[in-house]
Design a protein around this motif. Sequence first.
Motif, short mmCIF file in Angstrom:
data_model
loop_
_atom_site.label_atom_id
_atom_site.label_comp_id
_atom_site.label_asym_id
_atom_site.label_seq_id
_atom_site.Cartn_x
_atom_site.Cartn_y
_atom_site.Cartn_z
N UNK A 36 -17.75 63.90 19.82
CA UNK A 36 -16.43 63.79 18.99
C UNK A 36 -16.33 64.92 18.11
N UNK A 37 -17.49 65.52 17.60
CA UNK A 37 -17.21 66.83 16.83
C UNK A 37 -16.90 67.78 17.59
N UNK A 38 -17.58 68.11 18.92
CA UNK A 38 -17.34 69.19 19.81
C UNK A 38 -15.67 69.15 20.36
N UNK A 39 -15.49 67.65 20.53
CA UNK A 39 -13.81 67.51 20.91
C UNK A 39 -12.61 67.81 19.61
N UNK A 40 -13.28 67.53 18.57
CA UNK A 40 -12.53 68.13 17.58
C UNK A 40 -12.42 69.49 17.22
N UNK A 41 -13.61 70.37 17.63
CA UNK A 41 -13.56 71.74 17.63
C UNK A 41 -12.81 72.29 18.36
N UNK A 42 -12.77 71.92 19.68
CA UNK A 42 -12.03 72.46 20.92
C UNK A 42 -10.43 72.27 20.56
N UNK A 43 -10.15 70.91 20.04
CA UNK A 43 -8.70 70.63 19.94
C UNK A 43 -8.24 71.55 18.44
N UNK A 44 -9.11 71.66 17.49
CA UNK A 44 -8.63 72.44 16.39
C UNK A 44 -8.63 73.96 16.51
N UNK A 45 -9.40 74.47 17.56
CA UNK A 45 -9.28 75.88 17.83
C UNK A 45 -8.27 76.22 18.94
N UNK A 46 -8.39 75.72 20.09
CA UNK A 46 -7.44 75.76 21.25
C UNK A 46 -6.36 74.99 21.21
N UNK A 47 -6.35 74.16 20.79
CA UNK A 47 -5.31 72.97 20.89
C UNK A 47 -5.40 71.91 21.99
N UNK A 48 -6.41 72.26 22.70
CA UNK A 48 -6.67 71.39 23.90
C UNK A 48 -7.43 70.10 23.69
N UNK A 49 -6.71 68.98 23.71
CA UNK A 49 -7.50 67.47 23.17
C UNK A 49 -8.04 66.94 24.42
N UNK A 50 -9.27 66.39 24.06
CA UNK A 50 -10.15 66.06 25.09
C UNK A 50 -9.80 64.25 24.81
N UNK A 51 -9.55 63.46 25.66
CA UNK A 51 -9.36 62.23 25.64
C UNK A 51 -10.26 61.31 26.53
N UNK A 97 -16.69 63.95 27.71
CA UNK A 97 -15.23 63.79 27.50
C UNK A 97 -14.68 65.05 28.25
N UNK A 98 -13.54 64.71 28.93
CA UNK A 98 -12.87 65.70 29.48
C UNK A 98 -11.67 66.07 29.45
N UNK A 99 -11.09 67.24 29.78
CA UNK A 99 -9.67 67.58 29.36
C UNK A 99 -9.31 68.52 30.73
N UNK A 100 -7.97 68.08 31.31
CA UNK A 100 -7.41 68.66 32.59
C UNK A 100 -7.07 70.22 31.94
N UNK A 101 -7.29 71.25 32.50
CA UNK A 101 -6.52 72.43 32.31
C UNK A 101 -5.95 72.78 33.74
N UNK A 125 -1.19 71.14 29.77
CA UNK A 125 -1.20 70.54 28.42
C UNK A 125 0.04 71.31 27.58
N UNK A 126 0.35 70.48 26.79
CA UNK A 126 1.55 70.91 25.83
C UNK A 126 1.31 71.14 24.58
N UNK A 127 2.10 71.70 23.78
CA UNK A 127 1.95 71.86 22.44
C UNK A 127 0.63 72.84 21.87
N UNK A 128 0.49 73.79 22.83
CA UNK A 128 -0.50 74.56 22.25
C UNK A 128 -0.24 75.86 21.71
N UNK A 129 1.16 76.09 21.81
CA UNK A 129 1.59 77.54 21.05
C UNK A 129 1.48 78.42 22.05
N UNK A 130 1.30 78.30 23.13
CA UNK A 130 1.00 79.45 24.36
C UNK A 130 1.17 78.67 25.49
N UNK A 131 1.48 79.43 26.41
CA UNK A 131 1.33 79.06 28.04
C UNK A 131 0.09 79.06 28.76
N UNK A 132 -0.61 78.08 29.03
CA UNK A 132 -1.89 78.05 29.59
C UNK A 132 -1.56 77.89 31.09
#
Length: 277
Positions: A17-32, A45-49, A156-163
């Motif tokens: 949970x802490x790591x997922x929050x760190x990734x989301x807070x920094x890169x905008x990628x949300x792991x669900x 926990x995984x997230x698709x890029x 992923x959307x809402x990153x502020x950049x196009x990945x």
Amino acid sequence: MPITGLDHLMLAVPDLEEAADAIAGSLGLRLERGAVHPDFGTANRTVRVPGLYLELITFTDRAAAVRRPVGERMADVLAGGGGWLSFVLGALDLTGTVRRLRRRGVPLDPPHEGRAVRPDGEVRRWWLAGHGTDFRLGRMPSVIEYEAKGQVDPPPEGLGYELRGVSRVDVATDDLAGGVHRFGALLEQAPEHGHDARLGVDTAAFPLPDGTSVRLLGPDTGVRPGLAGVALAVTDVSAAAEALAGRGVPTTGGPDGEIHVDPSRTAGARFSFREAA
């Protein structure tokens, strides 16, 4: 070529949970999405890029996990606070691929079955090769084939950049020539040699069929052998830097035009951003 490209990236973390929050807070990628691996004593926990997925992984049963080389390596990485564990290559006809590569002298163990059990009870099965001594020492990745293809998630959307996806994985070595020999046999090709001015080390890059690449780094990078960094491909590096700055995450530039993120802000993982080809 039986290797299809990068399948996923493994990031060992003490707390999902802490790591997922760190990734989301920094890169905008949300792991669900998450699952447990009953045969390995781990959970994720995984997230698709685009093109693959990032896997955060931790112990659920350390005693069971460390009976395997992957668990031993996880224990080493977590002892340092966490960070990149490895990357995993995809393959077609894994059994036949391993048989042929073993004849070429590539030290891949025979495939064995694994499974991920999600909270809703859904089970996903796979076959995995390459979790032997060379994996534990960071010298080689593992190779995977799934029973069935996973779902394709939207970008992923809402990153502020196009990945666009992952451009490159960087692999630290304690012997560049030895690494070139091992990966050349695995990938059945010769690399393109170069030099990283920022790190001050020679490099050897192997292109993969999916358009990504594996770049080996010469010794003296200051990190353990194995996966050391991941370069994300974006349409606009300046937009990525601005989006991260808006989240309070500073970046530093390099002579190659990439920007680099402080790994203390991304659960111990070194990320960089570069312009998509």
